[in-house]
Design a protein around this motif. Structure first.
Motif, PDB file in Angstrom:
ATOM      1  N   MET A 204      -9.561  28.550  11.234  1.00 19.98           N
ATOM      2  CA  MET A 204      -9.483  27.617  12.298  1.00 19.98           C
ATOM      3  C   MET A 204      -8.021  27.478  12.919  1.00 19.98           C
ATOM      4  SD  MET A 204      -9.572  24.500   9.492  1.00 19.98           S
ATOM      5  CE  MET A 204     -10.954  25.260   8.420  1.00 19.98           C
ATOM      6  N   GLU A 205      -8.043  26.711  14.025  1.00 18.35           N
ATOM      7  CA  GLU A 205      -6.575  26.415  14.534  1.00 18.35           C
ATOM      8  C   GLU A 205      -5.690  25.461  13.544  1.00 18.35           C
ATOM      9  OE1 GLU A 205      -5.933  27.754  17.823  1.00 18.35           O
ATOM     10  OE2 GLU A 205      -7.933  27.962  18.681  1.00 18.35           O
ATOM     11  N   LEU A 206      -4.809  25.748  13.340  1.00 20.81           N
ATOM     12  CA  LEU A 206      -3.736  24.825  12.325  1.00 20.81           C
ATOM     13  C   LEU A 206      -3.013  23.962  13.254  1.00 20.81           C
ATOM     14  CD1 LEU A 206      -2.702  27.127   9.512  1.00 20.81           C
ATOM     15  CD2 LEU A 206      -4.709  25.803   9.451  1.00 20.81           C
ATOM     16  N   SER A 207      -3.020  22.831  12.769  1.00 24.87           N
ATOM     17  CA  SER A 207      -2.336  22.061  13.716  1.00 24.87           C
ATOM     18  C   SER A 207      -1.622  20.839  12.814  1.00 24.87           C
ATOM     19  CB  SER A 207      -3.385  21.187  14.542  1.00 24.87           C
ATOM     20  OG  SER A 207      -2.939  20.113  14.872  1.00 24.87           O
ATOM     21  N   THR A 208      -0.602  20.542  13.231  1.00 26.65           N
ATOM     22  CA  THR A 208       0.343  19.453  12.599  1.00 26.65           C
ATOM     23  C   THR A 208      -0.517  18.373  12.547  1.00 26.65           C
ATOM     24  OG1 THR A 208       1.317  19.442  14.778  1.00 26.65           O
ATOM     25  CG2 THR A 208       2.652  20.432  13.066  1.00 26.65           C
ATOM     26  N   TYR A 209      -1.244  18.038  13.492  1.00 22.00           N
ATOM     27  CA  TYR A 209      -2.222  17.001  13.871  1.00 22.00           C
ATOM     28  C   TYR A 209      -2.785  16.456  12.589  1.00 22.00           C
ATOM     29  CZ  TYR A 209      -4.340  13.955  17.480  1.00 22.00           C
ATOM     30  OH  TYR A 209      -4.752  13.070  18.323  1.00 22.00           O
ATOM     31  N   PHE A 210      -3.002  17.439  11.741  1.00 18.92           N
ATOM     32  CA  PHE A 210      -4.016  17.397  10.727  1.00 18.92           C
ATOM     33  C   PHE A 210      -2.965  16.681   9.524  1.00 18.92           C
ATOM     34  CE2 PHE A 210      -7.268  19.204  13.124  1.00 18.92           C
ATOM     35  CZ  PHE A 210      -8.478  18.673  12.589  1.00 18.92           C
ATOM     36  N   ARG A 211      -1.622  16.732   9.740  1.00 16.71           N
ATOM     37  CA  ARG A 211      -0.963  16.239   8.677  1.00 16.71           C
ATOM     38  C   ARG A 211      -0.581  15.078   8.819  1.00 16.71           C
ATOM     39  NH1 ARG A 211       3.659  17.398   7.238  1.00 16.71           N
ATOM     40  NH2 ARG A 211       4.342  18.536   9.161  1.00 16.71           N
ATOM     41  N   ILE A 212      -0.947  14.130   7.824  1.00 17.61           N
ATOM     42  CA  ILE A 212      -0.797  12.569   7.885  1.00 17.61           C
ATOM     43  C   ILE A 212       1.068  12.667   8.040  1.00 17.61           C
ATOM     44  CG2 ILE A 212      -0.524  10.546   6.669  1.00 17.61           C
ATOM     45  CD1 ILE A 212      -3.069  11.335   5.764  1.00 17.61           C
ATOM     46  N   ASN A 213       1.515  11.586   8.752  1.00 14.03           N
ATOM     47  CA  ASN A 213       2.774  11.091   8.840  1.00 14.03           C
ATOM     48  C   ASN A 213       3.736  12.230   9.688  1.00 14.03           C
ATOM     49  OD1 ASN A 213       2.835   8.682   7.633  1.00 14.03           O
ATOM     50  ND2 ASN A 213       2.943   9.990   5.535  1.00 14.03           N
ATOM     51  N   ALA A 214       2.810  13.248  10.069  1.00 15.60           N
ATOM     52  CA  ALA A 214       3.681  14.190  11.204  1.00 15.60           C
ATOM     53  C   ALA A 214       4.726  13.404  12.022  1.00 15.60           C
ATOM     54  CB  ALA A 214       2.439  14.861  11.955  1.00 15.60           C
ATOM     55  N   GLN A 215       4.048  12.273  12.701  1.00 15.49           N
ATOM     56  CA  GLN A 215       4.893  11.745  13.597  1.00 15.49           C
ATOM     57  C   GLN A 215       6.400  11.073  12.953  1.00 15.49           C
ATOM     58  OE1 GLN A 215       2.035  10.732  12.493  1.00 15.49           O
ATOM     59  NE2 GLN A 215       1.439   8.904  13.135  1.00 15.49           N
ATOM     60  N   ASN A 216       6.402  11.169  11.416  1.00 17.90           N
ATOM     61  CA  ASN A 216       7.716  10.755  10.856  1.00 17.90           C
ATOM     62  C   ASN A 216       8.577  11.928  10.736  1.00 17.90           C
ATOM     63  OD1 ASN A 216       7.374   7.912  10.890  1.00 17.90           O
ATOM     64  ND2 ASN A 216       5.700   8.475   9.391  1.00 17.90           N
ATOM     65  N   THR A 217       8.294  13.041  10.918  1.00 12.04           N
ATOM     66  CA  THR A 217       9.048  14.277  10.671  1.00 12.04           C
ATOM     67  C   THR A 217       9.730  14.841  11.639  1.00 12.04           C
ATOM     68  OG1 THR A 217       7.277  15.924  10.628  1.00 12.04           O
ATOM     69  CG2 THR A 217       7.679  14.648   8.658  1.00 12.04           C
ATOM     70  N   GLY A 218       9.487  14.138  12.845  1.00  9.60           N
ATOM     71  CA  GLY A 218       9.868  14.811  14.167  1.00  9.60           C
ATOM     72  C   GLY A 218      11.213  15.058  14.327  1.00  9.60           C
ATOM     73  N   GLN A 219      12.213  14.414  13.736  1.00 13.85           N
ATOM     74  CA  GLN A 219      13.546  14.547  14.217  1.00 13.85           C
ATOM     75  C   GLN A 219      14.366  15.834  13.820  1.00 13.85           C
ATOM     76  OE1 GLN A 219      16.207  11.558  12.393  1.00 13.85           O
ATOM     77  NE2 GLN A 219      17.524  11.587  14.037  1.00 13.85           N
ATOM     78  N   PHE A 220      14.178  16.094  12.396  1.00 11.56           N
ATOM     79  CA  PHE A 220      14.766  17.413  12.121  1.00 11.56           C
ATOM     80  C   PHE A 220      13.658  18.147  11.293  1.00 11.56           C
ATOM     81  CE2 PHE A 220      18.358  14.616  12.504  1.00 11.56           C
ATOM     82  CZ  PHE A 220      19.216  15.398  13.233  1.00 11.56           C
TER      83      PHE A 220
END
Ligand SMILES: Nc1ncnc2c1ncn2[C@@H]1O[C@H](COP(=O)(O)OP(=O)(O)OP(=O)(O)O)[C@@H](O)[C@H]1O
Ligand SMILES: [Mg+2]
Lengths: 481, 250
Positions: A204-220
Motif C-alpha cells: 500500500m501507499e505509506l502515508s504520514t497521514y496515517f500517523r496520529i499527531n503527524a501535524q505536531n511533528t512538522g517543525q523539525f
C-alpha cells in the motif's frame, strides 16, 4: 473497568506507540537553543546515549555554521533564540465543534471535498472516531508487519531498531551538510521511519497521514526510508488540507536509500500556511531531501506539489551511485501573493549508465517569486550518463517573477545532457479566448494550469492527483485580474 | 435579437466606432464587408466583451438585456459566440477538455447538470463530422501547431458544440482552402435555424455564395454606410470600395 476506561487506556497506549510518551505530554521547553535544549529533547524522547551524542555533535557543528543567503529569496535573518524547540504534542483538541473554527479555513476544506470528520481532525476539533482511525491503523500495521515492513515514528525506531537507525541516519544527509540539516539533526522532533525488507513490494501507499499527531511533528521533521534489495515502496508525505502552524521555521530532513534493484517513489504535497495576501506571516520551509541510489538498477523518484509556505527552499536530490540507477524529479511549484520559492533538484551521476529526468513546472501569480535551481553533475566515473531536464515557467500576471538557474558540471565526455526551458504567460488574448467560451477567469486559469502540470500530476497516486488539482485552483485564487 | 444603437467606442484617444447601428433578428444571417482597419473586428470584440475598448456612447441589447454591463464570460453563457479572426493556442489543454469545460459552464448557467461522459463523446463525434474535423485534433493541445485553416475549422467546430444563439464569424474564410471553405460553410448552414442568427465578417464574396446572407452591410470608418441584399456583395467585389467612399463623401 468501564468501557470508557478501556478506550481511554487503549488511546493512551496507542499514542505511545506512535512516539509520544504520555508522561511528557504537558511540557514545553522555553524558547532558545543551547546544549541543554538538545539534552532536554533527547531526554524527553527517552533516547539512548548514542543518539544524544549524535545530536550534540550536530549542534556543535551548527554553531560554527552561518545562515546561507545564496538562494533567490529575501527574508530577515532568523533569530534562533526565539524559537521553541520542543513542544509536547497537544493532547486536548482546541475546539469543541466545527462552529468554533475559522470559517475561511472550513471553506477551503469544503472546496477540497474533505469529509467533515477529517476536517475536524485537521482543524483540531474534538472527534469521537479516533478509535476508528486507530483500528484502521492497527489493521494497516498488521498487514505491514506480516511482510516484515517497519513503518513507525523515527523516535520509536531509535528505541526499537537502533542498529538500522545508527547505520543509516545521516548517511545520505550528514548533519554538517548544510546549516538547516545541522539544526534539524540537533533538534529534530519526530518524523517517519520506513524499512522495506529484501524482495518485498509494499502493498500500500505509506502515508504520514496515517500517523496520529503527524501535524505536531512538522517543525523539525526527520524521515528515513530504507529499501532493501529488490524492494519497492511508495511514500506520500503531507496532505492537501492547509496546515496552519505557530512555528515559523520548518527545517525537515528526508533521507532515502535504495539497494540493488530497489525503488522508492516519494510524493509530497506541501501546503503549509503561505501568509496572508499582504505577505504577513507564513512558514519558512527549508528542507533537505536526498536519496541515495546505492545499489545497481535502483531507482528513486521525487514528485512534489508545492503550493504552501511563505518561503520554500528545497532541492530533493538523487545520488546515482549504483550502476544503471535512475533518478527522477517531478515538480509543480506554485507561488501567489508574496510567496517565494527557490526549488529544484540535484542529480549526481556517479555510477555507469545512470539516468536522470527532471520535469519542473513553476507557476507564479500575484507578486510572488518562483525560481528553479537545478544541478546536473556527472562524475568522471559515470560512463554513459544521461540527463533530460525540462523546466517550464508560467506567469499569471506582470508583477510576479520566474527564474531558472540550471547548473551543469560534466566530467565525463560520454555524458548526454538535454535541457529545455520555456517561459509562458497567460496573456490577455488567451484569457479573452477562454472567457468568450463561457469560462470565468478563475476557471480558465484552473484549466490552463492543470493542463500545464499534467505531466507531473500523472506521477502522483490517483487520489492525491485529484486533490492536488483542486489544491492548485485554491492556491491560485485571486492570482489574475 | 441583437440591437446595436449608435455605438461609439475608442481605444485610448483613437475613436474606432463612430455611431454604428445594426439590428439582427432571429433566423437571419448578416454579412459585414469593408476595408482593412474600419473597425469590423473591433465591433466583434465589443459584442463579445473585450475590455480593451471603451464604449463612449450607444447601447447593445441582446434579447432585451444590456450586454455592455456583462462580462465576456457571462455573454458567452447567454449564447454569444465569436469565431476569432486569430484563434489563440492553449498549451496542455486539449480541445476535448476545453469544450467540456465550456459546455459545462454554459449548462451550469442554464441550471443543468454537467454533461455525462457518454453524451459528451457522442456530441463531439456528431459535431466534428459536421465540419469534417479529424478525431486526432480533439486530443491535441488546442490550436497548438494547427495550420491556419485548421484553426478556423476548429473555431466552427466549437461553435457547433456550443450551439450559440448569436455567432460572429470574423474572417473565418481567410486561410481556408477551397474545399475547406465549402465544408465549413455547409457546416454553418446546417446549424442555421429560426432561433439563431449569424454575423459574418468577410472580405470576399465567395463565402457568401455558400452562406447566403439576408443582409449585406458595408462598414467604413467606424460606421455602417450601406446596407443591401446579397447582390451588394457582388457589386463590392466588382467595383472595390472607392465608389462607397465617394458616396459617403470621404
Ligand atoms: N487594441 C487596440 N489598440 C489600438 N488600436 C486598435 C486596437 N484595436 C483596434 N485598433 C485599431 O482600430 C482600427 C480598426 O481595427 P479592426 O481590427 O477592428 O479592423 P478590421 O476592420 O477588422 O480590419 P481587417 O479587415 O484588417 O481585419 C485599426 O486601425 C486598428 O489598428
Ligand atoms: Mg479584422
Amino acid at each position: 473497568m468501564s468501557d470508557q476506561d478501556t478506550i481511554l487506556d487503549e488511546h493512551i497506549a496507542g499514542e505511545y506507540k506512535y512516539g509520544f510518551a504520555s508522561d511528557i505530554a504537558q511540557e514545553t521547553v522555553a524558547a532558545g537553543l543551547s546544549e541543554d535544549t538538545v539534552r532536554f529533547i533527547s531526554a524527553k524522547k527517552n533516547e539512548p546515549e548514542w543518539m544524544l551524542e549524535w545530536r550534540l555533535t550536530a549542534y556543535r557543528q551548527w554553531l560554527k555554521m552561518k545562515q546561507p543567503h545564496w538562494q533567490n529569496v529575501h527574508f530577515h535573518d532568523i533569530n534562533f533564540q526565539d524559537i521553541i524547540y520542543y513542544a509536547a504534542p497537544k493532547k486536548k483538541p482546541e475546539y469543541k465543534s466545527l462552529d468554533e473554527v475559522d470559517p475561511e479555513l472550513l471553506a477551503v476544506y469544503d472546496k477540497l471535498g474533505l469529509p467533515k470528520e477529517e476536517q475536524k481532525i485537521l482543524a483540531g476539533v474534538a472527534v469521537d472516531f479516533v478509535m476508528d482511525s486507530e483500528s484502521v491503523i492497527t489493521t494497516y500495521k498488521a498487514t505491514l508487519a506480516e511482510k516484515g515492513i517497519i513503518f513507525c515514528s523515527i523516535s520509536e525506531a531509535i528505541r526499537e531498531h537502533p542498529a538500522l537507525v545508527k547505520q543509516y541516519l545521516g548517511s545520505v544527509v550528514p548533519p554538517r551538510d548544510n546549516y538547516y540539516s545541522a539544526l534539524n539533526s540537533a533538534v529534530f522532533s519526530d518524523g517517519s521511519f520506513v524499512y522495506i525488507p529484501k524482495g518485498v513490494r509494499c502493498p500500500m501507499e505509506l502515508s504520514t497521514y496515517f500517523r496520529i499527531n503527524a501535524q505536531n511533528t512538522g517543525q523539525f521533521e526527520r524521515t528515513l526510508i530504507i529499501a532493501e534489495e529488490g524492494s519497492y515502496v511508495s511514500y506520500l508525505e503531507g496532505c492537501t488540507a492547509p496546515m496552519r502552524d505557530e512555528n515559523q521555521l520548518h527545517a525537515a530532513v528526508v533521507e532515502l536509500v535504495t539497494m540493488d534493484n530497489a525503488e522508492i517513489k516519494y510524493s509530497t504535497v506541501q501546503n503549509w500556511y503561505p501568509g496572508d495576501k499582504e505577505g504577513k506571516g507564513g512558514i519558512y520551509n527549508f528542507v533537505t531531501k536526498r536519496g541515495l541510489c546505492k545499489g545497481v538498477n535502483s531507482k528513486i523518484s521525487w514528485t512534489q506539489v508545492e503550493t504552501g509556505s511563505a518561503i520554500t527552499w528545497k532541492y530533493p536530490s538523487c545520488i546515482l551511485k549504483g550502476d544503471n540507477s535512475i533518478g527522477e524529479f517531478y515538480s509543480v511549484a506554485v507561488t501567489n501573493n508574496y510567496q517565494q520559492a527557490d526549488t529544484g533538484t540535484k542529480m549526481i551521476h556517479i555510477g555507469k549508465n545512470t539516468r536522470s529526468r527532471i520535469v519542473s513546472k513553476g507557476i507564479s501569480g500575484g507578486k510572488s517569486q518562483n525560481s528553479y535551481r537545478g544541478l546536473v553533475q556527472v562524475a568522471g566515473t559515470a560512463e554513459n550518463a544521461y540527463n533530460f531536464s525540462q523546466c517550464d515557467s508560467l506567469l499569471l500576471g506582470d508583477k510576479c517573477g520566474a527564474h531558472t538557474f540550471p547548473y551543469l558540471e560534466i566530467k565525463n565526455k560520454s555524458a548526454q545532457v538535454e535541457h529545455e526551458a520555456t517561459t509562458s504567460k497567460i496573456g490577455e488574448d488567451l484569457m479573452f479566448y477562454c472567457n468568450q467560451r463561457g469560462l470565468t477567469s478563475e476557471e480558465a486559469v484552473d484549466m490552463i494550469v492543470n493542463g500545464y502540470c499534467k505531466e507531473v500530476f500523472k506521477q502522483l497516486p490517483m487520489e492525491f492527483a485529484v486533490e492536488a488539482q483542486k489544491l492548485l485552483s485554491i492556491s491560485l485564487e485571486g492570482s489574475v485580474g | 435579437m441583437l440591437h446595436i444603437k449608435n455605438l461609439h467606442a475608442r481605444v485610448g484617444d483613437k475613436e474606432i466606432l463612430k455611431g454604428l447601428t445594426l439590428d439582427i433578428n432571429p433566423g437571419e444571417v448578416h454579412a459585414i464587408m469593408g476595408p482593412n482597419g474600419t473597425g469590423k473586428s473591433t465591433l466583434a470584440s465589443i459584442i463579445a466583451g473585450k475590455t480593451d475598448y471603451e464604449v463612449t456612447a450607444g447601447e447593445i441589447l441582446f434579447h432585451g438585456k444590456n450586454i455592455l454591463e456583462m462580462s465576456a464570460d457571462e455573454r458567452a453563457r447567454e449564447g454569444i459566440f465569436l469565431a476569432f479572426q486569430y484563434p489563440v493556442e492553449i498549451p496542455g489543454v486539449s480541445t476535448t477538455n476545453f469544450m467540456k469545460a465550456a459546455l459545462n459552464a454554459k449548462r451550469k448557467h442554464q441550471g443543468l447538470e454537467p454533461i455525462t461522459a457518454k453524451d459528451f463523446l457522442k456530441l463531439m463525434n456528431e459535431k466534428r463530422q459536421l465540419v469534417e474535423l479529424d478525431k486526432s485534433y480533439l486530443s491535441r493541445s488546442i490550436n497548438e501547431g494547427f495550420s491556419g485553416g485548421e484553426k478556423k475549422r476548429n473555431e466552427i467546430f466549437q461553435m457547433a458544440m456550443l450551439e450559440p444563439l448569436f455567432s460572429v464569424m470574423d474572417e473565418t474564410d481567410s486561410g481556408l482552402d477551397i474545399d475547406a471553405l465549402r465544408i465549413v460553410a455547409e457546416g454553418v448552414n446546417k446549424l442555421r435555424n429560426k432561433d439563431n442568427a449569424f454575423l459574418v465578417i468577410t472580405h470576399y464574396q465567395r463565402l457568401l455564395n455558400y452562406i447566403v446572407p439576408d443582409f449585406v452591410h458595408v462598414m467604413y470608418d467606424g460606421r455602417i454606410v450601406k446596407t443591401g441584399d446579397k447582390n451588394l456583395a457582388l457589386r463590392m467585389e466588382e467595383k472595390g470600395y472607392d465608389w462607397i467612399k465617394e458616396e459617403v463623401g470621404a
